[in-house]
Write a protein that holds these residues in place. Structure first.
Motif, PDB file in Angstrom:
ATOM      1  N   GLU A  85      -3.129  -8.218  -1.268  1.00 23.71           N
ATOM      2  CA  GLU A  85      -3.746  -8.943  -0.156  1.00 23.71           C
ATOM      3  C   GLU A  85      -5.250  -8.703  -0.096  1.00 23.71           C
ATOM      4  O   GLU A  85      -6.032  -9.637   0.132  1.00 23.71           O
ATOM      5  CB  GLU A  85      -3.095  -8.533   1.171  1.00 23.71           C
ATOM      6  CG  GLU A  85      -3.674  -9.267   2.373  1.00 23.71           C
ATOM      7  CD  GLU A  85      -2.986  -8.914   3.677  1.00 23.71           C
ATOM      8  OE1 GLU A  85      -3.401  -9.456   4.725  1.00 23.71           O
ATOM      9  OE2 GLU A  85      -2.026  -8.122   3.661  1.00 23.71           O
ATOM     10  N   ALA A 116       1.655 -12.196   1.717  1.00 21.46           N
ATOM     11  CA  ALA A 116       0.516 -11.363   2.095  1.00 21.46           C
ATOM     12  C   ALA A 116      -0.749 -11.794   1.364  1.00 21.46           C
ATOM     13  O   ALA A 116      -1.839 -11.848   1.952  1.00 21.46           O
ATOM     14  CB  ALA A 116       0.824  -9.896   1.808  1.00 21.46           C
ATOM     15  N   THR A 392      -2.634   2.466   9.336  1.00 19.19           N
ATOM     16  CA  THR A 392      -1.898   1.529   8.479  1.00 19.19           C
ATOM     17  C   THR A 392      -2.310   0.097   8.774  1.00 19.19           C
ATOM     18  O   THR A 392      -2.535  -0.709   7.848  1.00 19.19           O
ATOM     19  CB  THR A 392      -0.388   1.695   8.703  1.00 19.19           C
ATOM     20  OG1 THR A 392      -0.001   3.018   8.313  1.00 19.19           O
ATOM     21  CG2 THR A 392       0.401   0.677   7.890  1.00 19.19           C
ATOM     22  N   GLN A 396      -4.146  -2.658   6.198  1.00 14.72           N
ATOM     23  CA  GLN A 396      -3.601  -3.983   5.927  1.00 14.72           C
ATOM     24  C   GLN A 396      -4.614  -5.081   6.239  1.00 14.72           C
ATOM     25  O   GLN A 396      -4.713  -6.080   5.527  1.00 14.72           O
ATOM     26  CB  GLN A 396      -2.336  -4.200   6.766  1.00 14.72           C
ATOM     27  CG  GLN A 396      -1.160  -3.337   6.367  1.00 14.72           C
ATOM     28  CD  GLN A 396      -0.023  -3.427   7.375  1.00 14.72           C
ATOM     29  OE1 GLN A 396      -0.218  -3.836   8.522  1.00 14.72           O
ATOM     30  NE2 GLN A 396       1.175  -3.039   6.955  1.00 14.72           N
ATOM     31  N   ARG A 480      -2.303  -6.605  13.713  1.00 14.89           N
ATOM     32  CA  ARG A 480      -1.364  -6.000  12.747  1.00 14.89           C
ATOM     33  C   ARG A 480      -0.611  -4.836  13.387  1.00 14.89           C
ATOM     34  O   ARG A 480       0.573  -4.642  13.143  1.00 14.89           O
ATOM     35  CB  ARG A 480      -2.131  -5.501  11.521  1.00 14.89           C
ATOM     36  CG  ARG A 480      -2.871  -6.572  10.731  1.00 14.89           C
ATOM     37  CD  ARG A 480      -1.968  -7.346   9.824  1.00 14.89           C
ATOM     38  NE  ARG A 480      -2.744  -8.267   9.017  1.00 14.89           N
ATOM     39  CZ  ARG A 480      -2.614  -8.437   7.710  1.00 14.89           C
ATOM     40  NH1 ARG A 480      -1.700  -7.741   7.051  1.00 14.89           N
ATOM     41  NH2 ARG A 480      -3.365  -9.293   7.062  1.00 14.89           N
TER      42      ARG A 480
END
Length: 487
Positions: A85, A116, A392, A396, A480
């Motif tokens: 991604e 993604a 995390t 992302q 997210r």
């Protein structure tokens, strides 16, 4: 925003400007285009050009191969790195710039393109193509790219990924708009009006004006806003879907301009203080995204809004401020105003809203930039799960965070002589600011996280999906994170 669609031409019939992904090769081997993306003769030509230009497939690197009087008329050979991604997001940003003079672009994606990766590509295109200006661009300088077709099968999962990217990108751009707007327009009342125009029926709002703030005891917000002709506000937004089992409160600093108050800033430091409400923009955009994405998490946003100005009614060093709930602050600096308005909002959240988790975001200290540089936000919390979850989510989203300690040896420095706390305990500045705020988390201190986003809220130039100016930092990370809570 650019119109991004799925489907489109087969490789043998691709026309116009075509982007071809180039994955990075392992172990120094020559890079190669995924077989089947281009007709054999065009693929051979592209391969020879890649070898000649020594293209390494690094994410975001672009080589342009014009093909006059032939189709496709131009190949943009864009590196996607590892093909994850992040690599596709960087590639999307590079394509937004490389194809800015093209009306349309076709991206020849491999059949195995993940959801993604598609989300990353779309976010890169939409965020890097963002522009803000108070004047219309000259005709010969205006971007032309209006449509991008990603030549890959349009599955329901990919359509959902593209829709999520569209929502988050649109609201990140909205946060950028709010933050970039000059403060001659961006009063607390103006900010409220802009957000309310975007809320729709699913997000409810409560707006407290100066009189209501006084009646309910929000002494911090009133003190900071007392020197301005533009009165302060407290904007409260709520997204409460049926069946939600967790309640998150997000508090965002909303100083629409910061002179420093009586402890006035030097001219250079004041130049960009229109960005000092960037965290309020972030949390407001986040709750709008949560509603649009129908996330099954209850979210309440508090945006304390004030101008920190200089006048005969300004607050002073040495004053004592009584916050919502009764804690008091001795004012050691009127240029440490953000934590004072946050303190009111946090105390209100703890006393009245019963959240499961409490997060505050603020463009708070220059000390965090000294410690972590211009791209990384500092996070503080005693809750390991919260820190890990935000870390995390940031990874992302392609945003950077780093944990700094809530070092108890500095707690004594936050104490005051004639009040409960002082608002400017000094170095280490980011840590003492966080320790001050922790006092207002009360019984939620073990479920509270503070984000100092001063440095990454503004970009000095083009950098991946960022453009010069406000970044809308944190919208992508918070969305997210909320999606992770809902999983």
């Amino acid at each position: 925003m650019i119109d991004i669609r799925l489907g489109g031409a087969r490789p043998e019939s691709a026309q116009g400007c075509v982007a071809v992904p180039v994955p990075a090769a392992d172990g120094g081997a020559p890079v190669a285009i995924t077989p089947g993306l281009l007709p054999d003769d065009v693929a051979a030509e592209a391969a020879a050009y890649l070898a000649e230009t020594e293209h390494k497939g690094a994410a975001g690197s672009v080589q342009s191969l014009p093909r006059p009087l032939r189709q496709p008329s131009k190949l943009l050979l864009v590196g996607v790195g590892a093909g994850d991604e992040a690599g596709w997001r960087t590639a999307g940003a590079a394509l937004a710039r490389a194809a800015v003079r093209e009306a349309e672009l076709t991206v020849l994606a491999p059949a195995e393109l993940t959801d993604a990766a598609l989300r990353g590509l779309a976010e890169g295109l939409w965020l890097a193509s963002y522009r803000f200006a108070m004047i219309e661009p000259k005709a010969d300088a205006a971007p032309k790219l209006a449509q991008v077709t990603v030549a890959v099968a349009a599955t329901p999962e990919r359509e959902a990924a593209l829709a999520a990217a569209r929502t988050v990108s649109d609201l990140t751009r909205f946060a950028r708009d709010l933050t970039n707007t000059p403060s001659q327009l961006k009063t607390p009342a103006w900010f409220v009006e802009q957000v309310l125009a975007r809320t729709g029926a699913r997000v409810t709002a409560t707006v407290r004006d100066q009189d209501q703030l006084a009646a309910e005891g929000f002494g911090g917000i009133l003190a900071v806003g007392g020197g301005s002709a533009q009165p302060p506000r407290l904007l409260q937004l709520s997204w409460a879907p049926e069946g939600a089992t967790r309640h998150v409160v997000l508090v965002g600093k909303g100083i629409t301009f910061d002179t420093g108050g009586i402890d006035i800033k030097p001219t250079e430091a004041m130049q960009l203080m229109r960005k000092d409400m960037g965290a309020a923009a972030t949390v407001c955009a986040t709750i709008l995204a949560a509603a649009e994405l129908d996330l099954p998490v209850r979210v309440t946003v508090l945006a304390p809004l004030a101008e920190n100005m200089v006048s005969g009614s300004s607050w002073r060093s040495g004053d004592v401020v009584t916050h919502y709930g009764g804690l008091t602050s001795e004012v050691h600096s009127t240029d440490a105003e953000g934590r004072v308005v946050l303190a009111d909002a946090m105390a209100y959240a703890v006393a009245r809203l019963e959240p499961d988790l409490l997060l505050d975001l603020a463009t708070l200290t220059g000390a965090s930039r000294v410690a972590l540089g211009k791209k990384t936000a500092a996070v503080f919390s005693d809750n390991e799960e919260l820190v890990a979850g935000i870390g995390t989510a940031a990874a992302q989203a392609g945003e950077l965070v780093w944990r700094l300690p809530l070092a108890d040896e500095y707690v004594k420095d936050v104490a005051a002589e004639i009040a409960d706390l002082n608002n400017a305990a000094g170095n280490p500045g980011a840590i003492t600011a966080a320790l001050y705020l922790r006092e207002f988390a009360g019984p939620l201190r073990d479920r509270w996280l503070h984000v100092d986003m001063s440095a990454p809220s503004w970009s000095g130039g083009t950098d991946g999906e960022l453009v010069k100016g406000a970044t809308g930092w944190g919208v992508r990370t918070l969305v997210r994170w909320l999606q992770g809570l809902a999983a």
